[in-house]
Design a protein around this motif. Structure first.
Motif, PDB file in Angstrom:
ATOM      1  N   GLY A   1      -6.647  71.382   4.470  1.00  0.00           N
ATOM      2  CA  GLY A   1      -7.565  72.096   5.335  1.00  0.00           C
ATOM      3  C   GLY A   1      -8.989  71.604   5.279  1.00  0.00           C
ATOM      4  O   GLY A   1      -9.794  71.955   6.142  1.00  0.00           O
ATOM      5  N   LEU A   2      -9.340  70.788   4.296  1.00  0.00           N
ATOM      6  CA  LEU A   2     -10.705  70.300   4.180  1.00  0.00           C
ATOM      7  C   LEU A   2     -10.953  69.075   5.051  1.00  0.00           C
ATOM      8  O   LEU A   2     -12.039  68.948   5.618  1.00  0.00           O
ATOM      9  CB  LEU A   2     -11.030  69.981   2.716  1.00  0.00           C
ATOM     10  CG  LEU A   2     -11.213  71.202   1.803  1.00  0.00           C
ATOM     11  CD1 LEU A   2     -11.493  70.745   0.369  1.00  0.00           C
ATOM     12  CD2 LEU A   2     -12.354  72.092   2.293  1.00  0.00           C
ATOM     13  N   LYS A   3      -9.977  68.198   5.197  1.00  0.00           N
ATOM     14  CA  LYS A   3     -10.249  66.955   5.936  1.00  0.00           C
ATOM     15  C   LYS A   3     -10.468  67.159   7.442  1.00  0.00           C
ATOM     16  O   LYS A   3     -11.447  66.574   7.945  1.00  0.00           O
ATOM     17  CB  LYS A   3      -9.134  65.941   5.654  1.00  0.00           C
ATOM     18  CG  LYS A   3      -9.197  65.434   4.219  1.00  0.00           C
ATOM     19  CD  LYS A   3      -8.189  64.326   3.987  1.00  0.00           C
ATOM     20  CE  LYS A   3      -8.326  63.795   2.560  1.00  0.00           C
ATOM     21  NZ  LYS A   3      -7.342  62.724   2.262  1.00  0.00           N
ATOM     22  N   PRO A   4      -9.654  67.834   8.199  1.00  0.00           N
ATOM     23  CA  PRO A   4      -8.295  68.306   7.941  1.00  0.00           C
ATOM     24  C   PRO A   4      -7.296  67.185   8.224  1.00  0.00           C
ATOM     25  O   PRO A   4      -7.610  66.220   8.912  1.00  0.00           O
ATOM     26  CB  PRO A   4      -8.130  69.444   8.953  1.00  0.00           C
ATOM     27  CG  PRO A   4      -8.937  68.990  10.124  1.00  0.00           C
ATOM     28  CD  PRO A   4     -10.121  68.230   9.551  1.00  0.00           C
ATOM     29  N   ALA A   5      -6.080  67.347   7.676  1.00  0.00           N
ATOM     30  CA  ALA A   5      -5.052  66.333   7.874  1.00  0.00           C
ATOM     31  C   ALA A   5      -3.693  66.935   7.561  1.00  0.00           C
ATOM     32  O   ALA A   5      -3.600  67.977   6.913  1.00  0.00           O
ATOM     33  CB  ALA A   5      -5.309  65.122   6.963  1.00  0.00           C
ATOM     34  N   MET A   6      -2.657  66.255   8.021  1.00  0.00           N
ATOM     35  CA  MET A   6      -1.300  66.677   7.717  1.00  0.00           C
ATOM     36  C   MET A   6      -0.431  65.444   7.538  1.00  0.00           C
ATOM     37  O   MET A   6      -0.565  64.466   8.267  1.00  0.00           O
ATOM     38  CB  MET A   6      -0.728  67.542   8.847  1.00  0.00           C
ATOM     39  CG  MET A   6       0.689  68.044   8.572  1.00  0.00           C
ATOM     40  SD  MET A   6       1.270  69.250   9.810  1.00  0.00           S
ATOM     41  CE  MET A   6       1.572  68.144  11.207  1.00  0.00           C
ATOM     42  N   ARG A   7       0.424  65.497   6.544  1.00  0.00           N
ATOM     43  CA  ARG A   7       1.416  64.444   6.372  1.00  0.00           C
ATOM     44  C   ARG A   7       2.768  65.080   6.078  1.00  0.00           C
ATOM     45  O   ARG A   7       2.856  66.250   5.684  1.00  0.00           O
ATOM     46  CB  ARG A   7       1.020  63.458   5.268  1.00  0.00           C
ATOM     47  CG  ARG A   7       0.927  64.046   3.879  1.00  0.00           C
ATOM     48  CD  ARG A   7       0.287  63.059   2.907  1.00  0.00           C
ATOM     49  NE  ARG A   7       0.167  63.592   1.564  1.00  0.00           N
ATOM     50  CZ  ARG A   7       1.028  63.351   0.581  1.00  0.00           C
ATOM     51  NH1 ARG A   7       2.091  62.572   0.811  1.00  0.00           N
ATOM     52  NH2 ARG A   7       0.847  63.857  -0.616  1.00  0.00           N
ATOM     53  N   THR A   8       3.816  64.301   6.252  1.00  0.00           N
ATOM     54  CA  THR A   8       5.174  64.801   6.090  1.00  0.00           C
ATOM     55  C   THR A   8       5.906  63.989   5.036  1.00  0.00           C
ATOM     56  O   THR A   8       5.816  62.757   5.023  1.00  0.00           O
ATOM     57  CB  THR A   8       5.947  64.707   7.421  1.00  0.00           C
ATOM     58  OG1 THR A   8       5.228  65.407   8.435  1.00  0.00           O
ATOM     59  CG2 THR A   8       7.336  65.307   7.284  1.00  0.00           C
ATOM     60  N   ILE A   9       6.610  64.705   4.151  1.00  0.00           N
ATOM     61  CA  ILE A   9       7.481  64.023   3.207  1.00  0.00           C
ATOM     62  C   ILE A   9       8.885  64.618   3.327  1.00  0.00           C
ATOM     63  O   ILE A   9       9.048  65.778   3.727  1.00  0.00           O
ATOM     64  CB  ILE A   9       6.968  64.128   1.753  1.00  0.00           C
ATOM     65  CG1 ILE A   9       6.949  65.582   1.286  1.00  0.00           C
ATOM     66  CG2 ILE A   9       5.589  63.512   1.621  1.00  0.00           C
ATOM     67  CD1 ILE A   9       6.600  65.727  -0.183  1.00  0.00           C
ATOM     68  N   ALA A  10       9.868  63.820   3.020  1.00  0.00           N
ATOM     69  CA  ALA A  10      11.264  64.274   3.084  1.00  0.00           C
ATOM     70  C   ALA A  10      11.709  64.714   1.694  1.00  0.00           C
ATOM     71  O   ALA A  10      11.553  63.983   0.715  1.00  0.00           O
ATOM     72  CB  ALA A  10      12.157  63.153   3.591  1.00  0.00           C
TER      73      ALA A  10
END
Length: 254
Positions: free
Chosen positions: A233-242
Motif C-alpha cells: 500500500g505504500l508504493k503502491p504495487a501488487m505482485r502475484t506468486i503461485a
C-alpha cells in the motif's frame, strides 16, 4: 429468474459480457459465509450484498468499539457496544431486504468451524489471527468449500483463493505452515492500520470471490486457485506468486 426490480437493480452487472444475466442469477443463488465483520469484513459485506449474493452468513463474536469506526464502514457511533454480527445483519437488511442474512455471534475455532461452514458455496475469511484462519482453512478443505482469504498487516496485504479439497490445489495451510496455529500474533491495535488500505484489500478479495462463484457460468469465472496477490500500500504495487500444494500438509496433502 430475476424479477423486474432485480433486473433494474443489477442492470450494470447484466450488461457486462463477463457476467450477464446468467452470472447474476448464479450470484443470486449463491451462499457465502463471511468470517469477521471488522476492517476486512465490513467493506466485503457491503460489496457482497451489492453484488446480489442471495444468502450471507456473518460470523463475529466481538462488539463494536469506538476504535473500529476508522475502518469498519458498516458501523456508526450508535452501534458502539452492540454485537458486530447483529449490526452487520441489520445493515444488510436495510440495504437489500431480498438477501437472506444470518448473523452468528460466535468465535470460530477448530471444533465448530466445519459445522458453521457447511452448506455454503464459499467462505470469505477476514479474521485477524492465524489460529482462526487455519481452523477455517482446514474446515474448508474437509467440507470441500472454496476459501477466499484476505489478510492485512500495516501496509501489506494478501488476497488469494484456495481449493485444497481439489487434488492438485494448495490450501491456506500449505502457504503458512503449522507454526501459526497459536492464538498469539500481531494485531492492528499493536501495529496500526489505515482504513482505506484495508478497504482496498477487502474489495479485491470480493472480486476474487466473485470469480469463484461465477466459475463455469460466466467469463469472469476464473478462480485463480493458489494465486496469492501481494499488495504494497505504500508504493503502491501488487505482485502475484503461485502457492504450490504441500504433499506433507496435514490438511490437504497426500
Amino acid at each position: 429468474m430475476l424479477t423486474p426490480d432485480r433486473l433494474d437493480r443489477f442492470a450494470r452487472h447484466i450488461v457486462l459480457p463477463e457476467i450477464g444475466g446468467t452470472g447474476q442469477v448464479r450470484l443470486a443463488s449463491s451462499s457465502v459465509m463471511l468470517i469477521g465483520a471488522g476492517g476486512v469484513g465490513s467493506p466485503a459485506l457491503q460489496y457482497l450484498a451489492a453484488a446480489g449474493i442471495g444468502r450471507i452468513t456473518v460470523a463475529d463474536c466481538d462488539d463494536v468499539d469506538a476504535s473500529n469506526l476508522q475502518r469498519q464502514t458498516i458501523f456508526n457511533q450508535a452501534d458502539i457496544a452492540a454485537s458486530k454480527a447483529e449490526r452487520a445483519a441489520d445493515w444488510v437488511r436495510r440495504f437489500d431486504p431480498a438477501i437472506n442474512v444470518v448473523p452468528r455471534n460466535v468465535r470460530i475455532d477448530a471444533d465448530n468451524a466445519a459445522g458453521l461452514i457447511a452448506g455454503h458455496d464459499l467462505v470469505l475469511d477476514g479474521s485477524d489471527n492465524f489460529a482462526t484462519r487455519l481452523a477455517v482453512s482446514d474446515a474448508c478443505v474437509a467440507s470441500r468449500v472454496p476459501l477466499t482469504t484476505v489478510a492485512v498487516g500495516r501496509f501489506q496485504g494478501q488476497v488469494a483463493n484456495f481449493a485444497g479439497h481439489l487434488p492438485d490445489q494448495a490450501c491456506y495451510r500449505c502457504w503458512v505452515g503449522d507454526a501459526f496455529d497459536a492464538e498469539d500474533c500481531d494485531t492492528c491495535a499493536d501495529q496500526g492500520v489505515l482504513g482505506a488500505f484495508v478497504g482496498m484489500a477487502s474489495t479485491l478479495g470480493v472480486m476474487q470471490a466473485l470469480r469463484v462463484l461465477l466459475d463455469g457460468v460466466a467469463d469472469l469465472g476464473d478462480p485463480q486457485w493458489g494465486k496469492l496477490l501481494l499488495l504494497d500500500g505504500l508504493k503502491p504495487a501488487m505482485r502475484t506468486i503461485a502457492v504450490a500444494k504441500d504433499p506433507t500438509c496435514r490438511a490437504c496433502g497426500g
